[in-house]
Design an enzyme around this catalytic site. Structure first.
Site, mmCIF file in Angstrom:
data_model
loop_
_atom_site.group_PDB
_atom_site.id
_atom_site.type_symbol
_atom_site.label_atom_id
_atom_site.label_comp_id
_atom_site.label_asym_id
_atom_site.label_seq_id
_atom_site.Cartn_x
_atom_site.Cartn_y
_atom_site.Cartn_z
ATOM 1 N N ASN A 211 0.815 -1.335 0.045
ATOM 2 C CA ASN A 211 -0.036 -0.037 -0.003
ATOM 3 C C ASN A 211 0.901 0.964 -0.054
ATOM 4 O OD1 ASN A 211 0.826 0.928 2.973
ATOM 5 N ND2 ASN A 211 -0.722 -1.058 3.353
ATOM 6 N N PRO A 304 -2.007 -12.044 9.351
ATOM 7 C CA PRO A 304 -2.161 -12.432 10.948
ATOM 8 C C PRO A 304 -3.126 -11.267 10.883
ATOM 9 C CG PRO A 304 -0.062 -12.185 10.175
ATOM 10 C CD PRO A 304 -0.917 -12.639 8.876
ATOM 11 N N LYS A 341 -11.549 -4.739 17.372
ATOM 12 C CA LYS A 341 -10.061 -5.860 17.514
ATOM 13 C C LYS A 341 -10.221 -5.310 19.016
ATOM 14 C CE LYS A 341 -9.145 -5.082 13.100
ATOM 15 N NZ LYS A 341 -8.772 -5.818 12.683
#
Length: 395
Positions: A211, A304, A341
């Site tokens: 990115n 992950p 999260k």
């Protein structure tokens, strides 16, 4: 009303000092100018005097001014000293403690905070000597803004452009705001883990998925935390940035490697997960994929989830901070991410513009208590504010 001493260095960007003065005066600040010899080749004392409505100082050898120790008065009467633009030469002389002209003498004699906005050719900004000089100034307590990236008068492209006057004015006002009274090194004895930059997920030996993250915000945060006394471990993806002073750096390439490095760095009192880890990876081909072999089909595999894993793990830091890079409904998406999260804070920003790779950022701090909206600030100012907030939370 705050009193600002503006030192105008040499370089074509000196013309932007005129707009900066206008902005500061409009916001109610008093501005007094010191014009260097180099700066006088691009703007005149008359222009600066007319805009600031005050005398412009140009020489250390002015008999009338120096009979009254003028350089001492200039350095002590201001609330903040601002150097804009600061050339590579002026940065070098500041870092070396030189006092050969009025500007450097004032800077050496001051006991007030100093903010510097550099402007120079990209290769000069990235030269090892300039990197070293900037690190020295920051370790001495000088706030050095990151230059903007873009086309330059010399025809080259890259970081080195003077930040826009509006960004400098915002940084000035942030520097003038009183900070909470904390010990000089409030994070001494604390271990802080920071991740920064992108990850590169190889497709074959020459291609990868990535990115646009430059790593600049994460590196700035690591440096700001170290300046507050923390022992900082910086896990960095593949970026070409100098290691902040006092920071231990671990370089990685892939998301898997970053997850391993984060686990190795634990335990930590605080984790600030700024890195933009690629969501997906592939099983890379052993050899370069050729165009003539037909259209390749890439099977995307999930990387992950480092942040969620850290939040749910047995060695969860006392304060866990994630970042959310969004392009729409920024606060809404970041709020959901904080809950999903399981982290304490989310720092959200809109990356649909020039944030990735740029020198400024507009962030929102999301906690269990609500949302705090910060103005657009240079990334080093965002870092300094966030480090201050972390210190307050721990103390």
């Amino acid at each position: 009303m705050s009193r600002i001493l503006l030192i105008v260095g040499g370089g074509i960007a000196a013309y932007k000092a005129c707009e900066l003065i206008r902005l500061l005066r409009r916001r109610g600040h008093a501005v007094r100018c010191v014009l260097t010899e180099g700066g006088s080749h691009f703007v005149t004392p008359m222009s600066l005097a007319a805009l600031s409505e005050d005398k412009v100082y140009t020489s250390l050898w002015d008999l009338k001014d120096e009979a009254e120790m003028g350089h001492i008065q200039l350095s002590r009467e201001a609330d903040l000293l601002v150097v804009a633009p600061a050339s590579a030469d002026l940065l070098a002389r500041m870092a070396g403690g030189q006092a050969g002209d009025l500007a450097t003498t004032v800077l050496l004699a001051t006991d007030k905070p100093v903010l510097v906005a550099p402007a120079m050719n990209v290769r000069m900004w990235q030269h090892a000597a300039t990197v070293r000089n900037v690190a020295t100034l920051r370790s001495d307590g000088v706030k050095v803004m990151e230059p903007d990236e873009g086309a330059m008068a010399c025809g080259e492209f890259g970081p080195g452009r003077l930040p826009e006057p509006l960004a400098i004015a915002d940084a000035i006002e942030a520097a003038l705001k009183p900070q909470a009274q904390l010990p000089t090194r409030p994070l001494a004895g604390r271990h802080v883990l920071v991740t920064a930059g992108p990850t590169h997920e190889p497709i074959d030996p020459v291609r990868y998925i990535a990115n646009r993250s430059s790593g600049r915000q994460g590196f700035a945060i690591a440096g700001a935390l170290a300046r507050l006394g923390a022992r900082v471990t910086l896990v960095a993806g593949p970026v070409d940035l100098p290691t902040p002073v006092g920071v231990t750096r671990v370089d990685v390439e892939t998301g898997g490697q970053m997850a391993e490095a984060v686990d190795t760095a634990l335990p930590a009192d605080v984790a600030v997960m700024v890195a933009a880890v690629a969501d997906w990876r592939v099983d890379p081909a052993a050899q370069k994929i050729k165009k003539g072999a037909g259209e390749p089909a890439l099977r995307l595999l999930p990387n992950p989830d480092i942040l969620a894993g850290l939040a749910a793990g047995p060695r969860r830091p006392r304060l866990l901070i994630g970042f959310a890079a969004e392009t729409e409904r920024v606060v809404e998406h970041a709020t959901a991410k904080r809950v999903r999260k399981g982290v304490d804070w989310i720092v959200a920003n809109d990356v649909s513009g020039d944030v990735m790779g740029g020198g400024a950022n507009t962030v929102h701090i999301l906690t269990a208590d609500g949302v705090e909206d910060w103005p657009r600030l240079p990334k080093d100012e965002v870092a300094a504010r966030l480090a201050q907030r972390i210190a307050e939370a721990l103390t």
